[in-house]
Design a protein around this motif. Structure first.
Motif, PDB file in Angstrom:
ATOM      1  N   PRO A  43       0.791  -1.220   0.210  1.00 25.20           N
ATOM      2  CA  PRO A  43       0.038   0.003   0.065  1.00 25.20           C
ATOM      3  C   PRO A  43       0.940   1.398  -0.042  1.00 25.20           C
ATOM      4  O   PRO A  43       0.477   2.433  -0.688  1.00 25.20           O
ATOM      5  N   TYR A  44       1.862   1.198   0.808  1.00 24.60           N
ATOM      6  CA  TYR A  44       2.883   2.425   0.539  1.00 24.60           C
ATOM      7  C   TYR A  44       3.349   2.787  -0.476  1.00 24.60           C
ATOM      8  O   TYR A  44       3.301   3.909  -1.007  1.00 24.60           O
ATOM      9  N   LEU A  45       3.917   1.801  -1.209  1.00 23.19           N
ATOM     10  CA  LEU A  45       4.587   1.772  -2.538  1.00 23.19           C
ATOM     11  C   LEU A  45       3.407   2.463  -3.536  1.00 23.19           C
ATOM     12  O   LEU A  45       3.502   3.341  -4.283  1.00 23.19           O
ATOM     13  N   ARG A  53       2.284   9.784  -1.335  1.00 21.06           N
ATOM     14  CA  ARG A  53       3.063   9.938  -0.411  1.00 21.06           C
ATOM     15  C   ARG A  53       4.480  10.317  -1.056  1.00 21.06           C
ATOM     16  O   ARG A  53       4.820  10.102  -2.023  1.00 21.06           O
ATOM     17  N   LYS A  54       5.518  10.948  -0.334  1.00 25.33           N
ATOM     18  CA  LYS A  54       6.701  11.394  -0.662  1.00 25.33           C
ATOM     19  C   LYS A  54       7.922  10.404  -0.284  1.00 25.33           C
ATOM     20  O   LYS A  54       7.965  10.563   1.237  1.00 25.33           O
ATOM     21  N   PRO A  55       8.424   9.799  -0.864  1.00 26.40           N
ATOM     22  CA  PRO A  55       9.263   8.691  -0.341  1.00 26.40           C
ATOM     23  C   PRO A  55      10.743   9.469   0.228  1.00 26.40           C
ATOM     24  O   PRO A  55      11.082  10.697  -0.287  1.00 26.40           O
ATOM     25  N   SER A  56      11.480   8.938   1.173  1.00 25.31           N
ATOM     26  CA  SER A  56      12.599   9.636   1.722  1.00 25.31           C
ATOM     27  C   SER A  56      13.807   9.106   0.616  1.00 25.31           C
ATOM     28  O   SER A  56      13.485   8.192  -0.182  1.00 25.31           O
ATOM     29  N   ALA A  57      14.907   9.552   0.885  1.00 24.11           N
ATOM     30  CA  ALA A  57      16.027   9.403   0.102  1.00 24.11           C
ATOM     31  C   ALA A  57      16.396   7.862   0.216  1.00 24.11           C
ATOM     32  O   ALA A  57      16.728   7.436  -0.872  1.00 24.11           O
TER      33      ALA A  57
END
Length: 140
Positions: A43-45, A53-57
């Motif tokens: 779900p996060y992807l 959502r903005k993913p971290s580096a």
């Protein structure tokens, strides 16, 4: 001004999600496979791909590894890094599936060091005529 900045960040998040989705689809990797490799939930992807959502580096790096693409390309798309002018050599090295990410980075570091070294000694052919005429003009 603040609204525009917020929109720009939102746009970067949308762009990175769409970019990840298109890269995943062209690599024929499922959401489940990529989520497992990147160490995130399905779900996060999915939320990243839809721009929610903005993913971290760190997550971007794992996603890049799972897609076998340059983490730098994802950082640029996410607005974390400024885009550098691309060259045929850089593109070829980054696209080579026979090299590890570490090997690619080492090759690119060496290539860039040679370019920087030579920039001090070599005037690009396109600049020769304009700089010669400027020097001549200023010399009068």
């Amino acid at each position: 001004m603040v609204e525009q900045a917020g929109q720009a960040v939102g746009q970067a998040v949308d762009d990175i999600g769409g970019y990840i989705r298109s890269q995943r689809e062209s690599a024929q990797v499922s959401v489940r496979q990529l989520a497992r490799i990147a160490g995130v939930s399905n779900p996060y992807l999915s939320q990243i791909e839809r721009g929610l959502r903005k993913p971290s580096a760190e997550i971007l790096q794992q996603i890049a590894k799972g897609l076998r693409i340059s983490a730098e390309a994802l950082y640029v798309k996410a607005g974390i890094l400024d885009e550098k002018p691309a060259s045929a050599v850089t593109d070829a090295v980054r696209a080579d599936p026979g090299l590890t990410e570490r090997q690619k980075q080492v090759l690119l570091d060496i290539y860039q060091s040679f370019r920087r070294e030579n920039d001090y000694d070599v005037v690009p052919a396109s600049d020769v005529s304009s700089s010669s005429s400027e020097e001549h003009h200023h010399g009068r």
